[in-house]
Design an enzyme around this catalytic site. Structure first.
Site, PDB file in Angstrom:
ATOM      1  N   LYS A  58      17.048 -31.649  25.892  1.00 34.27           N
ATOM      2  CA  LYS A  58      16.826 -30.213  25.743  1.00 34.27           C
ATOM      3  C   LYS A  58      16.238 -29.892  24.396  1.00 34.27           C
ATOM      4  CE  LYS A  58      19.790 -26.157  25.607  1.00 34.27           C
ATOM      5  NZ  LYS A  58      21.162 -25.706  25.622  1.00 34.27           N
TER       6      LYS A  58
ATOM      7  N   LYS B  71      20.200 -32.842  22.241  1.00 31.80           N
ATOM      8  CA  LYS B  71      19.951 -31.407  22.137  1.00 31.80           C
ATOM      9  C   LYS B  71      19.426 -31.123  20.743  1.00 31.80           C
ATOM     10  CE  LYS B  71      21.998 -26.877  22.476  1.00 31.80           C
ATOM     11  NZ  LYS B  71      23.085 -26.079  22.995  1.00 31.80           N
TER      12      LYS B  71
HETATM   13  C1  PBG Z   1      24.542 -23.322  23.309  1.00 31.28           C
HETATM   14  C2  PBG Z   1      23.447 -23.300  24.283  1.00 31.28           C
HETATM   15  C3  PBG Z   1      22.135 -22.933  23.987  1.00 31.28           C
HETATM   16  C4  PBG Z   1      21.422 -23.009  25.165  1.00 31.28           C
HETATM   17  C5  PBG Z   1      22.303 -23.415  26.181  1.00 31.28           C
HETATM   18  N1  PBG Z   1      23.577 -23.607  25.601  1.00 31.28           N
HETATM   19  C6  PBG Z   1      21.482 -22.444  22.752  1.00 31.28           C
HETATM   20  C7  PBG Z   1      21.924 -22.811  21.427  1.00 31.28           C
HETATM   21  O1  PBG Z   1      22.203 -23.990  21.148  1.00 31.28           O
HETATM   22  O2  PBG Z   1      21.972 -21.934  20.600  1.00 31.28           O
HETATM   23  C8  PBG Z   1      19.975 -22.674  25.260  1.00 31.28           C
HETATM   24  C9  PBG Z   1      19.402 -22.569  26.579  1.00 31.28           C
HETATM   25  C10 PBG Z   1      18.088 -21.897  26.619  1.00 31.28           C
HETATM   26  O3  PBG Z   1      17.460 -21.571  25.595  1.00 31.28           O
HETATM   27  O4  PBG Z   1      17.659 -21.657  27.747  1.00 31.28           O
HETATM   28  N2  PBG Z   1      25.600 -24.121  23.487  1.00 31.28           N
END
Ligand code: PBG
Length: 328
Positions: A252, A197
């Site tokens: 992601k 991520k």
């Molecule tokens: C946070 C989380 C995020 C997303 C899913 N879970 C964003 C972040 O790390 O701030 C993003 C998903 C998206 O942008 O569609 N745990």
């Protein structure tokens, strides 16, 4: 052999020939559909930064889960929009066994048969500062956060959540969560680890949707989310999560990271999921609204790209749109 004996256009001449030789295919079974849940009854509010996406009250989320199931989508992913009054520094609402996400899981599991339910493990929807963990000297503290995540994961499993998805990027959290689940008898609860991520600029609309930070504001998560200059490190993250007991891994964001998907596919046999994140989704929608691209065609092209790169599945806000297009 060379031209004219070889003409690659022969196999492209007709639709049936193109279908016959297609290397990649899409099905509604490839998708995981995220839903934003908020308080209320029969209440639906548009997420203005994500055209076509709404936050739903639990009763409407049940209806939407039925719609997804009927379209052949195997899994929905639930995200809470926590009211401000319930947020604090420690994100304690995450451990309230009657919080929005627990209510939604319980309702969907009891009313909708034959659909899997996935939920994030992370504190950002619950903390007043919007970070994924608890702060110690202005730093997200790894081990303290992991202790909370163990409890959050167990609580989600107790509500009937099928797939636990840790999205916090703490070190060692997959092993900790797996250990907690096994000891509590949840031997079959799946873990889909957000292993790779990245600290991405594409999460803005999601943060607006769950209210973790305001649109246009930024938050620096680079001390825990990955540096987007790195690919080998993603492979290390994925390897560790698989070793620690992840059943599936998530990469992601999606489209800007197809190289990571393809590298991971070459090295691991564990199912890989791509997350087409909010910023990617909204860019498609807004470009289409401006008449720059055709939404439906461009959407299917992005979905095919994920499959071609080697994904088993795709988490996308456009899951129902794509499933409908495939079915017709
Ligand atoms: C946070 C989380 C995020 C997303 C899913 N879970 C964003 C972040 O790390 O701030 C993003 C998903 C998206 O942008 O569609 N745990």
């Amino acid at each position: 052999m060379q031209f004219p004996a070889i003409r690659l256009r022969r196999n492209r001449k007709t639709q049936w020939a193109r279908d016959l030789v297609a290397e990649t295919n899409l099905s509604p079974q490839d998708f995981i559909y995220p839903l934003f849940i908020h308080e209320g009854n029969a209440l639906k509010t548009p997420v203005t930064s994500m055209p076509g996406v709404c936050r739903l009250s639990v009763d409407l989320a049940v209806d939407e889960a039925i719609r997804a199931r009927d379209l052949g989508i195997p899994v929905i992913a639930l995200f809470p929009t926590t009211p401000m009054r319930l947020k604090n520094e420690q994100g304690t609402e995450a451990l309230n066994s009657n919080n929005l996400i627990c209510q939604a899981i319980t309702a969907i599991k009891s009313k909708v048969k034959d659909i899997g339910v996935m939920a994030d493990v992370a504190l950002d929807p619950y903390t007043s500062h919007g970070h994924d963990g608890v702060l110690l000297d202005n730093e997200v503290d790894n081990d303290k956060t992991t202790e909370i995540l163990r409890k959050q994961a167990l609580m989600l499993a107790q509500c009937g959540c099928d797939i636990i998805a840790p999205s916090d990027m703490m070190d060692g959290r997959i092993a900790a969560i797996r250990d907690t689940l096994e000891k509590a008898g949840f031997h079959h609860t799946q873990i889909a680890a957000y292993s790779a991520k990245y600290a991405s600029n594409y999460y803005g609309p999601y943060r607006d949707a769950v209210g973790s930070i305001q649109l246009g504001q930024t938050i620096d998560k680079r001390s825990y989310q990955m540096d987007f200059r790195n690919a080998d490190e993603a492979i290390s993250e994925i390897a560790l999560d698989i070793q620690e007991g992840a059943d599936m891994v998530i990469i992601k964001p999606g489209m800007p990271y197809l190289d990571i998907i393809s590298k991971a596919r070459a090295q691991f046999n564990t199912p890989l999921l791509a997350y087409q994140v909010s910023g990617e989704f909204s860019m498609l929608k807004l470009a289409a609204n401006q008449g720059l691209i055709n939404y439906e065609n461009a959407l299917l092209e992005t979905m095919i790209a994920f499959k071609r790169a080697g994904c088993s599945g795709i988490i996308t806000y456009a899951a129902c749109d794509a499933a409908q297009l495939i079915r017709k």
